[in-house]
Design a protein around this motif. Structure first.
Motif, PDB file in Angstrom:
ATOM      1  N   GLN A 154      54.082 -33.787  25.026  1.00 27.33           N
ATOM      2  CA  GLN A 154      53.261 -33.199  24.623  1.00 27.33           C
ATOM      3  C   GLN A 154      54.120 -32.786  23.720  1.00 27.33           C
ATOM      4  O   GLN A 154      55.226 -32.167  23.381  1.00 27.33           O
TER       5      GLN A 154
ATOM      6  N   SER B 218      40.212 -36.557  27.210  1.00 27.01           N
ATOM      7  CA  SER B 218      40.680 -36.042  26.183  1.00 27.01           C
ATOM      8  C   SER B 218      41.710 -34.171  26.522  1.00 27.01           C
ATOM      9  O   SER B 218      41.054 -33.280  27.554  1.00 27.01           O
ATOM     10  N   PRO B 219      42.977 -33.802  26.704  1.00 27.52           N
ATOM     11  CA  PRO B 219      43.715 -33.365  26.969  1.00 27.52           C
ATOM     12  C   PRO B 219      43.741 -31.922  26.343  1.00 27.52           C
ATOM     13  O   PRO B 219      43.020 -31.812  24.796  1.00 27.52           O
ATOM     14  N   LYS B 220      43.764 -30.731  26.590  1.00 24.30           N
ATOM     15  CA  LYS B 220      44.454 -29.631  25.850  1.00 24.30           C
ATOM     16  C   LYS B 220      45.305 -29.813  24.689  1.00 24.30           C
ATOM     17  O   LYS B 220      44.992 -28.341  23.854  1.00 24.30           O
ATOM     18  N   VAL B 221      45.864 -30.310  25.096  1.00 19.55           N
ATOM     19  CA  VAL B 221      47.014 -30.412  23.604  1.00 19.55           C
ATOM     20  C   VAL B 221      47.589 -31.307  22.793  1.00 19.55           C
ATOM     21  O   VAL B 221      46.529 -32.347  23.720  1.00 19.55           O
TER      22      VAL B 221
ATOM     23  N   ARG C  19      44.932 -34.868  20.332  1.00 18.68           N
ATOM     24  CA  ARG C  19      44.213 -34.459  21.667  1.00 18.68           C
ATOM     25  C   ARG C  19      42.685 -36.269  22.353  1.00 18.68           C
ATOM     26  O   ARG C  19      42.531 -36.388  22.577  1.00 18.68           O
TER      27      ARG C  19
END
Length: 292
Positions: free
Chosen positions: A161, A204-207, A198
């Motif tokens: 991340q 798709s992640p949020k970050v 992302r």
């Protein structure tokens, strides 16, 4: 058992992935933090920046469906991938059947004896490196396990991340630095290589993410009296960042304020100094004064 007939799976194409995974009833696991790369430029760039050749062995953590693994196999002598999710074992047999320099190790990288795995499977290579696209929730534990185990590896390249990357690679003595920044700096030099949006993942992640590299020191850069106590002290130093170092340490580690102030005075530091003001050298020096 590897199938003989070759099928070229496009692992960066959504429809191809669905077709590949559907026979196994595979659903992405939120608990395992599964987000697969679907941007075809990301993995080749990671491998290029890792810098491998046929004399390099690679330990990969979490191969997923093998999109990064395939690129590593093309550029390296051998790739040993550790995968926890048993649902992916038959998938990897399909996607990596063409690569005789690939070996799958089934299990949890946090519970396996990685030193023994490297000794058994990669000891014949001039250099061994680690490469991984890590689930966000285990980023720090996995990296710290790799570092603390003092494995015979030269580099660690991981996708994490973006916020975690900034923390892991933060310069000591700045607001961005924390206990994990100091821990990484203790073992090697870190840098952010490039960012990954992302939209490059499914789901798709949020970050957003970043790829970082940690080059491990050939020889220890810093020496402390007791590593275990040193890292406990470091956690205490950064436990209450808004407080002065004296207050933070006295509250978290249980040392007297007078003892901490005396150590700071010997180092020529003001009693009002905060954790974010300390350099790596000052943190090591402070630990030597405080740890008996």
């Amino acid at each position: 058992m590897w199938e003989e007939k070759t099928v070229d799976y496009n692992l960066c194409d959504y429809k191809s992935l669905v077709k590949l995974l559907s026979p196994y009833g595979f659903n992405f696991s939120k608990s395992l933090g599964q987000n697969f790369i679907i941007d075809s430029s990301v993995c080749p760039t990671m491998v290029e920046m890792l810098g491998t050749d046929k004399n390099t062995g690679v330990l990969e953590i979490g191969p997923g469906v093998g999109v990064l693994t395939k690129e590593l196999c093309k550029a390296s002598g051998k790739v040993v991938s550790v995968e926890l999710d048993e649902r992916l074992y038959p998938v990897l047999e399909k996607t990596l059947r063409d690569y005789d320099n690939f070996e799958l190790v089934k299990g949890d990288c946090m519970k396996l004896d990685l030193a023994e795995i490297l000794k058994e499977k990669l000891s014949g290579f001039d250099t061994v490196k680690v490469c991984a696209n890590l689930p966000y929730y285990i980023t720090s534990p996995v990296i710290m396990n790799l570092l603390e185990s003092r494995l015979p590896i030269s580099e660690i390249e991981v996708m994490v991340q973006q916020e975690a990357a900034e923390r892991l690679c933060a310069e000591i003595g700045t607001r961005a630095a924390g206990a994990v920044s100091v821990a990484v700096k203790y073992y090697g030099e870190s840098e952010i290589l490039f960012n990954v949006g992302r939209e490059c993942f499914m789901p798709s992640p949020k970050v957003d993410s970043s790829v970082i590299k940690i080059r491990l020191y050939d020889e220890p850069e810093y020496t402390v009296k007791n590593e275990k106590k040193f890292f406990s002290l470091v956690k205490g130093i950064f436990a209450q960042r808004r407080k002065t170092l004296v207050n933070s340490l006295s509250n978290s580690v249980g040392m007297s304020k007078a003892e901490i102030q005396n150590a700071l005075s010997k180092m020529g530091l003001e009693p009002t100094v905060r954790a974010e003001n300390l350099t790596m050298e000052e943190i090591v020096a402070l630990s030597d004064l405080l740890l008996k």
